[in-house]
Design an enzyme around this catalytic site. Structure first.
Site, short mmCIF file in Angstrom:
data_model
loop_
_atom_site.label_atom_id
_atom_site.label_comp_id
_atom_site.label_asym_id
_atom_site.label_seq_id
_atom_site.Cartn_x
_atom_site.Cartn_y
_atom_site.Cartn_z
N SER A 56 77.23 76.22 -46.88
CA SER A 56 77.03 77.46 -45.93
C SER A 56 78.30 78.49 -46.02
O SER A 56 78.92 78.11 -46.64
CB SER A 56 77.15 77.15 -44.35
N TYR A 105 81.07 72.66 -37.26
CA TYR A 105 79.90 73.04 -38.46
C TYR A 105 80.67 73.56 -39.51
O TYR A 105 80.44 73.31 -40.74
CB TYR A 105 79.00 73.90 -37.77
P1 NAD Z 1 66.55 72.87 -39.33
O1 NAD Z 1 67.04 72.41 -37.96
O2 NAD Z 1 65.26 73.73 -39.14
O3 NAD Z 1 66.29 71.61 -40.20
C1 NAD Z 1 67.24 70.46 -40.27
C2 NAD Z 1 66.13 69.09 -40.44
O4 NAD Z 1 66.99 68.22 -40.30
C3 NAD Z 1 65.20 68.94 -39.07
O5 NAD Z 1 63.78 68.90 -39.52
C4 NAD Z 1 65.58 67.78 -38.64
O6 NAD Z 1 64.66 66.92 -37.87
C5 NAD Z 1 66.21 66.92 -39.83
N1 NAD Z 1 67.42 66.04 -39.41
C6 NAD Z 1 68.24 65.90 -38.43
N2 NAD Z 1 68.96 64.72 -38.20
C7 NAD Z 1 68.33 64.03 -39.19
C8 NAD Z 1 68.83 62.76 -39.60
N3 NAD Z 1 69.72 62.21 -38.99
N4 NAD Z 1 68.19 62.42 -40.69
C9 NAD Z 1 67.06 63.10 -41.23
N5 NAD Z 1 66.76 64.26 -40.79
C10 NAD Z 1 67.48 64.80 -39.77
O7 NAD Z 1 67.61 73.78 -40.06
P2 NAD Z 1 67.50 74.91 -41.14
O8 NAD Z 1 67.99 76.03 -40.50
O9 NAD Z 1 66.40 74.69 -42.05
O10 NAD Z 1 68.91 74.27 -42.11
C11 NAD Z 1 68.65 73.46 -43.36
C12 NAD Z 1 69.99 73.29 -43.85
O11 NAD Z 1 70.42 74.61 -44.30
C13 NAD Z 1 71.09 72.70 -42.95
O12 NAD Z 1 71.96 71.73 -43.67
C14 NAD Z 1 71.86 74.04 -42.59
O13 NAD Z 1 73.07 73.39 -41.86
C15 NAD Z 1 71.88 74.70 -43.65
N6 NAD Z 1 71.99 76.26 -43.63
C16 NAD Z 1 71.15 76.93 -42.74
C17 NAD Z 1 71.21 78.38 -42.40
C18 NAD Z 1 70.34 79.06 -41.61
O14 NAD Z 1 70.50 80.28 -41.57
N7 NAD Z 1 69.32 78.68 -41.29
C19 NAD Z 1 72.43 78.87 -42.85
C20 NAD Z 1 73.35 78.09 -43.55
C21 NAD Z 1 73.20 76.83 -44.05
#
Ligand code: NAD
Length: 281
Positions: free
Chosen positions: A164, A177
């Site tokens: 991130s 985080y």
């Molecule tokens: P999201 O919450 O929509 O998706 C995360 C998924 O991980 C969910 O479907 C959840 O069920 C699954 N999950 C949680 N715990 C788990 C476990 N123990 N085992 C297996 N699966 C598990 O999140 P997102 O926004 O799509 O983010 C995806 C990635 O991108 C993450 O690593 C997040 O930190 C990173 N990220 C997101 C953003 C953003 O703006 N959305 C920005 C920077 C980084």
């Protein structure tokens, strides 16, 4: 490499964790168009299965596997099932991750006269901190232990972690985080070095602020105007706008396609409209 080449991952198995989530579901659906076999891993089976069905309806190849990225047994069972269904992993995308309210402060800055009901740094819950570090860091390390064994020596094998922009400079309110994502960036470099003699590249993407249905209500009010925090984000994003999930795709395709990035190893590629480059002045 020819400049006309399109990405073609026919017969490759791409394993994606967190594949039922907002970003990875989008990335999975896009990658399915390269003819890859997509293994969708998520603790939430229904979410991953929904994505698998959508991919199949579009003519792609995908299957959902209920998997906890924090449990080696669960990962091992999934690895065995994927081997039966598709063959072993060629490309691993470690997408499972996220924050937790118990690891988030109410205030950006500490003050001497805070009201009693403010959750400050001093009230952060140990279990919340552990949850966030485990999910992001261990949840990247353990799948790599299980799947990278099969990837050694395979043509084009590589891993992409999801860091991130808060790994470069921490965002306010979310120390766990930010720290966990910094650990992922660091681990990406470590893996790149460790696997450099056995043919597995490892890189990461560092998304900035992306708008999705999940966070739209936090970023915009009912009139579609940016909230106070959203305004702050936009002020600190030189390009002056939020990103769209679609804008991660080019970075991901570049990193996973060894015809484009065969000598790229250990990079953390920001996709953030310049946020991490900007000092604010
Ligand atoms: P999201 O919450 O929509 O998706 C995360 C998924 O991980 C969910 O479907 C959840 O069920 C699954 N999950 C949680 N715990 C788990 C476990 N123990 N085992 C297996 N699966 C598990 O999140 P997102 O926004 O799509 O983010 C995806 C990635 O991108 C993450 O690593 C997040 O930190 C990173 N990220 C997101 C953003 C953003 O703006 N959305 C920005 C920077 C980084």
């Amino acid at each position: 490499m020819t400049i006309e080449k399109k990405h073609n991952f026919k017969n490759k198995t791409i394993v994606i964790t967190g594949a039922g989530g907002v970003l990875c579901a989008f990335l999975a659906k896009s990658l399915a168009k390269t003819q890859a076999k997509i293994a969708l891993l998520d603790i939430n089976f229904d979410a991953a299965n929904q994505v698998a069905q959508e991919i199949e309806q579009e003519g792609g190849i995908a299957k959902a596997y209920q998997t906890n990225v924090l449990e080696l047994n669960s990962l091992q069972q999934t690895r065995n099932a994927i081997e039966q269904d598709f063959g072993t992993c060629d490309i691993l995308i470690n997408g499972a991750g996220g924050n937790n309210p118990k690891a988030t402060t109410d205030n950006e800055f500490h003050q001497l006269d805070l009201s009693d009901n403010t959750k400050s740094f001093f009230e952060l819950d140990k279990s919340g901190i552990e949850f966030v570090f485990n999910l992001n860091y261990l949840g990247t390390l353990l799948p790599t232990q299980v799947f990278a064994k099969d990837m050694m020596g395979k043509q084009g094998a590589n891993i992409v972690n999801i860091s991130s922009m808060n790994a470069f400079t921490p965002l306010t309110k979310i120390p766990a985080y930010s720290g966990a994502k910094a650990a992922i960036s660091n681990f990406t470099q470590w893996l790149a070095v460790y696997f450099s003699k056995v043919g597995i590249r490892c890189n990461a993407i560092a998304p900035g602020f992306l708008v999705s249905n999940q966070n739209r209500a936090l970023l915009f009010d009912e009139n579609g105007q940016p909230t106070a925090r959203a305004n702050k984000i936009l002020t600190n994003t030189p390009m002056g706008r939020f990103g769209e999930p679609e804008e991660l795709l080019g970075a991901l395709l570049f990193l996973i396609d060894s015809e484009y990035s065969s000598f790229v190893n250990g990079v953390v590629l920001p996709v953030d409209g310049g946020f991490s480059a900007y000092s604010g002045v």
